[in-house]
Scaffold this active site. Structure first.
Site, mmCIF file in Angstrom:
data_model
loop_
_atom_site.group_PDB
_atom_site.id
_atom_site.type_symbol
_atom_site.label_atom_id
_atom_site.label_comp_id
_atom_site.label_asym_id
_atom_site.label_seq_id
_atom_site.Cartn_x
_atom_site.Cartn_y
_atom_site.Cartn_z
ATOM 1 C CB SER A 90 -0.904 0.017 1.235
ATOM 2 O OG SER A 90 -1.471 1.310 1.372
ATOM 3 C CG HIS A 114 -3.889 -1.712 -1.322
ATOM 4 N ND1 HIS A 114 -4.977 -2.536 -1.537
ATOM 5 C CD2 HIS A 114 -4.290 -0.827 -0.378
ATOM 6 C CE1 HIS A 114 -5.982 -2.165 -0.767
ATOM 7 N NE2 HIS A 114 -5.597 -1.127 -0.046
ATOM 8 C CG ASP A 161 -5.248 2.409 0.833
ATOM 9 O OD1 ASP A 161 -6.182 1.591 0.848
ATOM 10 O OD2 ASP A 161 -4.097 2.142 1.244
ATOM 11 C CG MET A 179 -8.551 7.205 2.190
ATOM 12 S SD MET A 179 -7.631 7.423 3.718
ATOM 13 C CE MET A 179 -6.754 5.863 3.781
ATOM 14 C CG HIS A 188 -9.276 0.000 -0.216
ATOM 15 N ND1 HIS A 188 -8.671 -0.112 1.017
ATOM 16 C CD2 HIS A 188 -10.619 -0.005 0.033
ATOM 17 C CE1 HIS A 188 -9.591 -0.184 1.960
ATOM 18 N NE2 HIS A 188 -10.778 -0.108 1.396
ATOM 19 C CG MET A 201 -11.445 3.290 2.061
ATOM 20 S SD MET A 201 -9.914 3.376 2.996
ATOM 21 C CE MET A 201 -8.747 3.294 1.645
ATOM 22 C CG MET A 236 -11.552 -2.780 5.287
ATOM 23 S SD MET A 236 -9.970 -2.387 4.504
ATOM 24 C CE MET A 236 -9.166 -1.392 5.754
ATOM 25 N N GLY A 243 -9.118 4.246 6.890
ATOM 26 C CA GLY A 243 -8.842 5.680 6.995
ATOM 27 C C GLY A 243 -7.387 6.002 7.245
ATOM 28 N N GLY A 286 -3.176 4.361 7.872
ATOM 29 C CA GLY A 286 -2.218 3.264 7.941
ATOM 30 C C GLY A 286 -1.643 3.171 9.346
ATOM 31 C CG ASP A 313 -6.127 -2.717 3.528
ATOM 32 O OD1 ASP A 313 -5.051 -2.417 4.084
ATOM 33 O OD2 ASP A 313 -6.787 -1.913 2.832
ATOM 34 N N GLY A 368 -2.847 -3.468 9.352
ATOM 35 C CA GLY A 368 -2.092 -4.004 10.477
ATOM 36 C C GLY A 368 -1.326 -5.283 10.191
HETATM 37 C C1 DX5 Z 1 -6.338 1.859 5.614
HETATM 38 C C2 DX5 Z 1 -5.882 1.433 4.250
HETATM 39 C C3 DX5 Z 1 -4.736 0.493 4.247
HETATM 40 C C4 DX5 Z 1 -3.463 1.019 4.857
HETATM 41 C C5 DX5 Z 1 -2.797 -0.162 5.495
HETATM 42 O O1 DX5 Z 1 -7.550 2.509 5.488
HETATM 43 O O2 DX5 Z 1 -6.940 0.785 3.572
HETATM 44 O O3 DX5 Z 1 -4.500 -0.013 2.932
HETATM 45 O O4 DX5 Z 1 -2.577 1.589 3.938
HETATM 46 O O5 DX5 Z 1 -1.681 0.265 6.196
HETATM 47 P P1 DX5 Z 1 -0.922 -0.666 7.234
HETATM 48 O O6 DX5 Z 1 -0.454 -1.882 6.464
HETATM 49 O O7 DX5 Z 1 0.176 0.199 7.710
HETATM 50 O O8 DX5 Z 1 -1.910 -1.035 8.299
HETATM 51 ZN ZN ZN Z 2 -6.497 -0.235 1.647
#
Ligand code: DX5
Ligand code: ZN
Length: 217
Positions: free
Chosen positions: A8, A33, A35, A37, A66, A68, A137, A142, A144, A175, A177
């Site tokens: 990501s 990936h 993201d 938002m 992805h 959001m 998820m 929202g 990382g 996706d 953590g």
């Molecule tokens: C969170 C995103 C994730 C994020 C994951 O809303 O959808 O893709 O980048 O980041 P990590 O791997 O650091 O949890």
């Molecule tokens: Zn994501």
């Protein structure tokens, strides 16, 4: 089923974004990936079409986008045009999931459907046959760098079971953590597409990619 890592770029160093994406390619990792938002569906704002369009000019990686964003049906064609390969939308973000799916298909792109940690996996069942990929998820979307919510892995087990029972070949993505410490448990639960932001882009990117890839074989 093949295990795939999807780094990501939310966690990347944007000053060096091109360089870091080259490292992903050189590691033989097939996905990226991305993201998106909108500050409405999730509190944060990330990036959108101009970034995707610009990256598309210089890499053949599969763009795992992805969304959001609220009412994603408004933007499917634009994300397809910019270079998305997989378009994943949140079931909670739209009144008309069928319409979003129809539009993604009409663009010839792969359909991903995702749910937040609070949404039951059962909500996915009416749509499962139409999805190429389901994204479970494992953090509140929202941001990382959060910690994986282990109870979400039950949903992975459940969707894998139903998918097999129906004779489907659904990709199941996780996706949020992901670390080298919990990756094996996530794969064992039945996920085969693994998003990793901080675990890839914090520290030595090449070492991180090698380490995670090894565990995914
Ligand atoms: C969170 C995103 C994730 C994020 C994951 O809303 O959808 O893709 O980048 O980041 P990590 O791997 O650091 O949890
Ligand atoms: Zn994501």
């Amino acid at each position: 089923m093949k295990n795939i890592l999807s780094p990501s770029i939310l966690a990347a160093d944007f000053w060096k974004l091109g360089e870091q994406i080259r490292l992903v390619e050189q590691a033989g990792v097939p996905y990226l990936h991305i993201d998106v938002m909108d500050g409405l569906f999730v509190p944060s704002i990330s990036f959108g079409m101009p970034l995707i369009e610009s990256l598309r000019k210089s890499t053949q990686l599969t763009f795992d986008v992805h969304l959001m964003i609220r009412d994603p049906e408004r933007y499917v064609e634009e994300f397809a045009r910019c270079g998305a390969d997989i378009i994943t939308f949140h079931l909670e973000s739209t009144q008309q999931p069928g319409e979003v799916i129809r539009r993604i298909r009409a663009c010839g792109k792969r359909v991903g459907i995702t749910i937040k940690p609070g949404t039951p996996a059962e909500d996915l069942l009416p749509w499962l046959d139409q999805a190429d990929m389901v994204l479970i998820m494992t953090v509140e979307p929202g941001f990382g760098g959060q910690k994986l919510l282990p109870e979400c892995l039950d949903k992975v087990r459940f969707i894998r079971k139903v998918s097999e029972h129906r004779g489907l070949n659904t990709d199941i993505e996780v996706d949020g953590g992901v670390t080298s410490g919990n990756l094996r448990e996530i794969l064992a639960a039945g996920a085969n597409v693994i998003v990793a932001g901080s675990a890839v882009f914090r520290g030595n990117v090449t070492e991180n990619l090698q380490n995670l890839s090894l565990q995914m074989e």
